[in-house]
Design a protein around this motif. Structure first.
Motif, PDB file in Angstrom:
ATOM      1  N   ASP A 104      50.416  36.971  47.794  1.00 18.95           N
ATOM      2  CA  ASP A 104      51.096  36.939  46.360  1.00 18.95           C
ATOM      3  C   ASP A 104      50.013  37.883  45.357  1.00 18.95           C
ATOM      4  OD1 ASP A 104      49.472  34.745  44.667  1.00 18.95           O
ATOM      5  OD2 ASP A 104      49.774  34.114  46.515  1.00 18.95           O
ATOM      6  N   PRO A 105      50.323  38.241  44.215  1.00 18.55           N
ATOM      7  CA  PRO A 105      49.447  39.303  43.537  1.00 18.55           C
ATOM      8  C   PRO A 105      48.349  38.176  43.163  1.00 18.55           C
ATOM      9  CG  PRO A 105      51.679  39.555  43.080  1.00 18.55           C
ATOM     10  CD  PRO A 105      51.475  38.551  44.061  1.00 18.55           C
ATOM     11  N   GLU A 106      48.545  37.049  42.753  1.00 18.68           N
ATOM     12  CA  GLU A 106      47.312  36.128  42.085  1.00 18.68           C
ATOM     13  C   GLU A 106      46.329  36.050  43.040  1.00 18.68           C
ATOM     14  OE1 GLU A 106      47.453  32.754  39.033  1.00 18.68           O
ATOM     15  OE2 GLU A 106      48.482  32.215  40.854  1.00 18.68           O
ATOM     16  N   THR A 107      46.746  35.824  44.413  1.00 19.47           N
ATOM     17  CA  THR A 107      45.627  35.705  45.348  1.00 19.47           C
ATOM     18  C   THR A 107      44.997  36.822  45.788  1.00 19.47           C
ATOM     19  OG1 THR A 107      47.006  33.678  46.399  1.00 19.47           O
ATOM     20  CG2 THR A 107      45.346  34.736  47.714  1.00 19.47           C
ATOM     21  N   GLU A 108      45.788  38.043  45.633  1.00 19.03           N
ATOM     22  CA  GLU A 108      45.097  39.001  46.042  1.00 19.03           C
ATOM     23  C   GLU A 108      44.012  39.477  44.772  1.00 19.03           C
ATOM     24  OE1 GLU A 108      48.085  42.372  46.687  1.00 19.03           O
ATOM     25  OE2 GLU A 108      48.411  41.541  48.311  1.00 19.03           O
ATOM     26  N   ALA A 109      44.422  39.148  43.323  1.00 18.51           N
ATOM     27  CA  ALA A 109      43.492  39.475  42.485  1.00 18.51           C
ATOM     28  C   ALA A 109      42.301  38.511  42.707  1.00 18.51           C
ATOM     29  CB  ALA A 109      44.177  39.175  41.351  1.00 18.51           C
ATOM     30  N   LEU A 110      42.302  37.242  43.169  1.00 19.37           N
ATOM     31  CA  LEU A 110      41.174  36.227  43.479  1.00 19.37           C
ATOM     32  C   LEU A 110      40.262  36.651  44.352  1.00 19.37           C
ATOM     33  CD1 LEU A 110      39.916  33.578  42.913  1.00 19.37           C
ATOM     34  CD2 LEU A 110      41.360  32.386  44.323  1.00 19.37           C
ATOM     35  N   ILE A 111      40.682  37.117  45.493  1.00 16.35           N
ATOM     36  CA  ILE A 111      40.005  37.777  46.407  1.00 16.35           C
ATOM     37  C   ILE A 111      39.185  39.137  46.075  1.00 16.35           C
ATOM     38  CG2 ILE A 111      39.844  38.923  48.681  1.00 16.35           C
ATOM     39  CD1 ILE A 111      42.626  37.187  49.464  1.00 16.35           C
ATOM     40  N   GLN A 112      39.942  39.811  45.266  1.00 19.98           N
ATOM     41  CA  GLN A 112      39.231  41.108  44.618  1.00 19.98           C
ATOM     42  C   GLN A 112      38.102  40.738  43.759  1.00 19.98           C
ATOM     43  OE1 GLN A 112      41.577  43.934  42.497  1.00 19.98           O
ATOM     44  NE2 GLN A 112      40.111  45.205  42.816  1.00 19.98           N
TER      45      GLN A 112
ATOM     46  N   PHE B 259      37.284  31.917  37.898  1.00 15.92           N
ATOM     47  CA  PHE B 259      38.368  32.976  37.950  1.00 15.92           C
ATOM     48  C   PHE B 259      39.534  32.531  37.017  1.00 15.92           C
ATOM     49  CE2 PHE B 259      42.536  34.574  39.408  1.00 15.92           C
ATOM     50  CZ  PHE B 259      42.217  35.793  39.638  1.00 15.92           C
ATOM     51  N   TYR B 260      40.101  31.443  37.102  1.00 13.41           N
ATOM     52  CA  TYR B 260      41.062  30.900  36.262  1.00 13.41           C
ATOM     53  C   TYR B 260      40.710  30.776  34.646  1.00 13.41           C
ATOM     54  CZ  TYR B 260      44.499  31.098  40.113  1.00 13.41           C
ATOM     55  OH  TYR B 260      45.181  31.379  40.966  1.00 13.41           O
ATOM     56  N   GLU B 261      39.319  30.420  34.638  1.00 16.52           N
ATOM     57  CA  GLU B 261      39.009  30.416  33.177  1.00 16.52           C
ATOM     58  C   GLU B 261      38.647  31.691  32.454  1.00 16.52           C
ATOM     59  OE1 GLU B 261      35.688  27.628  33.293  1.00 16.52           O
ATOM     60  OE2 GLU B 261      36.816  25.846  34.074  1.00 16.52           O
ATOM     61  N   GLY B 262      38.486  32.891  33.340  1.00 20.39           N
ATOM     62  CA  GLY B 262      38.524  33.884  32.778  1.00 20.39           C
ATOM     63  C   GLY B 262      37.011  34.647  32.854  1.00 20.39           C
ATOM     64  N   LEU B 263      36.153  34.163  33.457  1.00 20.99           N
ATOM     65  CA  LEU B 263      34.891  34.771  33.590  1.00 20.99           C
ATOM     66  C   LEU B 263      35.107  35.999  34.148  1.00 20.99           C
ATOM     67  CD1 LEU B 263      34.073  31.729  32.825  1.00 20.99           C
ATOM     68  CD2 LEU B 263      32.239  32.095  34.344  1.00 20.99           C
ATOM     69  N   THR B 264      34.044  37.034  33.834  1.00 20.93           N
ATOM     70  CA  THR B 264      34.101  38.090  34.684  1.00 20.93           C
ATOM     71  C   THR B 264      33.311  37.906  36.081  1.00 20.93           C
ATOM     72  OG1 THR B 264      31.828  38.872  33.697  1.00 20.93           O
ATOM     73  CG2 THR B 264      33.972  39.502  32.550  1.00 20.93           C
ATOM     74  N   PRO B 265      33.470  38.778  36.977  1.00 18.48           N
ATOM     75  CA  PRO B 265      32.740  38.603  38.273  1.00 18.48           C
ATOM     76  C   PRO B 265      31.097  38.607  37.847  1.00 18.48           C
ATOM     77  CG  PRO B 265      34.448  40.222  38.545  1.00 18.48           C
ATOM     78  CD  PRO B 265      34.400  39.859  37.092  1.00 18.48           C
ATOM     79  N   GLU B 266      30.513  39.426  37.022  1.00 21.22           N
ATOM     80  CA  GLU B 266      29.265  39.186  36.624  1.00 21.22           C
ATOM     81  C   GLU B 266      28.636  37.982  36.041  1.00 21.22           C
ATOM     82  OE1 GLU B 266      25.921  41.979  34.599  1.00 21.22           O
ATOM     83  OE2 GLU B 266      27.993  42.485  33.873  1.00 21.22           O
ATOM     84  N   GLU B 267      29.597  37.489  35.005  1.00 23.58           N
ATOM     85  CA  GLU B 267      29.410  36.151  34.489  1.00 23.58           C
ATOM     86  C   GLU B 267      29.200  34.979  35.579  1.00 23.58           C
ATOM     87  OE1 GLU B 267      31.250  36.932  29.989  1.00 23.58           O
ATOM     88  OE2 GLU B 267      32.627  36.060  31.654  1.00 23.58           O
TER      89      GLU B 267
END
Length: 65
Positions: free
Chosen positions: A8-16, A50-58
């Motif tokens: 699903d798109p949400e899982t794809e976004a989490l993996i990315q 991820f769900y709290e909205g942190l960027t990958p860098e944060e």
């Protein structure tokens, strides 16, 4: 050959997002293997970030503290 399961798109976004976190962990001094292992071991924590909205860098910076 087994069929690839459509994510699903949400899982794809989490993996990315996790892949991007990996890059920042490596930039912070971890090897790629160490970064991958850490994400796998702490998958629930990273998913929360991820769900709290942190960027990958944060998220990577928090993980490196």
């Amino acid at each position: 050959m087994a069929k690839k399961e459509k994510l699903d798109p949400e899982t794809e976004a989490l993996i990315q997002w996790c892949t991007q976190v990996e890059t920042f962990l490596v930039a912070g001094g971890a090897t790629l293997a160490q970064a991958q292992e850490h994400i796998e071991e702490q998958v629930e924590w990273f998913t929360d970030q991820f769900y709290e909205g942190l960027t990958p860098e944060e998220a990577a910076n928090e993980a490196l503290l």
